[in-house]
Design a protein around this motif. Structure first.
Motif, PDB file in Angstrom:
ATOM      1  N   THR A   1      -2.633   3.060   5.558  1.00 56.68           N
ATOM      2  CA  THR A   1      -2.752   4.487   5.819  1.00 56.68           C
ATOM      3  C   THR A   1      -2.517   5.267   4.533  1.00 56.68           C
ATOM      4  OG1 THR A   1      -0.455   4.770   6.394  1.00 56.68           O
ATOM      5  CG2 THR A   1      -1.950   4.165   8.204  1.00 56.68           C
ATOM      6  N   LYS A   2      -2.857   6.518   4.582  1.00 58.04           N
ATOM      7  CA  LYS A   2      -2.677   7.352   3.392  1.00 58.04           C
ATOM      8  C   LYS A   2      -1.199   7.483   3.024  1.00 58.04           C
ATOM      9  CE  LYS A   2      -6.804  10.133   3.914  1.00 58.04           C
ATOM     10  NZ  LYS A   2      -7.353  11.462   4.064  1.00 58.04           N
ATOM     11  N   ALA A   3      -0.342   7.601   4.024  1.00 55.32           N
ATOM     12  CA  ALA A   3       1.080   7.775   3.740  1.00 55.32           C
ATOM     13  C   ALA A   3       1.691   6.506   3.150  1.00 55.32           C
ATOM     14  CB  ALA A   3       1.816   8.170   5.016  1.00 55.32           C
ATOM     15  N   ALA A   4       1.198   5.348   3.555  1.00 54.89           N
ATOM     16  CA  ALA A   4       1.767   4.086   3.085  1.00 54.89           C
ATOM     17  C   ALA A   4       1.303   3.733   1.678  1.00 54.89           C
ATOM     18  CB  ALA A   4       1.411   2.967   4.049  1.00 54.89           C
ATOM     19  N   HIS A   5       0.085   4.125   1.297  1.00 54.39           N
ATOM     20  CA  HIS A   5      -0.469   3.753  -0.007  1.00 54.39           C
ATOM     21  C   HIS A   5      -1.107   4.957  -0.704  1.00 54.39           C
ATOM     22  CE1 HIS A   5       0.140  -0.437   1.018  1.00 54.39           C
ATOM     23  NE2 HIS A   5      -0.426  -0.196   2.182  1.00 54.39           N
ATOM     24  N   ASP A   9      -5.036   5.335  -2.171  1.00 57.72           N
ATOM     25  CA  ASP A   9      -5.905   6.389  -1.641  1.00 57.72           C
ATOM     26  C   ASP A   9      -6.430   7.278  -2.759  1.00 57.72           C
ATOM     27  OD1 ASP A   9      -7.112   7.798   0.548  1.00 57.72           O
ATOM     28  OD2 ASP A   9      -5.699   9.427   0.072  1.00 57.72           O
TER      29      ASP A   9
END
Length: 48
Positions: A1-5, A9
């Motif tokens: 996900t965007k928040a995790a990586h 991104d």
């Protein structure tokens, strides 16, 4: 996900044109790849 990586991104967004679906054939190049065969020669790789 965007928040995790977030770094991944960001990198994918910078290089998004590399991941777009092709819209036709590639442009003609100065050098084309060819395999020159002798007349009447059989194929090199054939199924038994």
């Amino acid at each position: 996900t965007k928040a995790a990586h977030p770094l991944l991104d960001h990198l994918l967004q910078q290089q998004r044109d590399l991941f777009e679906e092709p819209q036709g054939l590639p442009l003609a190049r100065v050098y084309d790849h060819r395999i020159h065969l002798l007349p009447g020669s059989p194929p090199v790789a054939v199924r038994p």
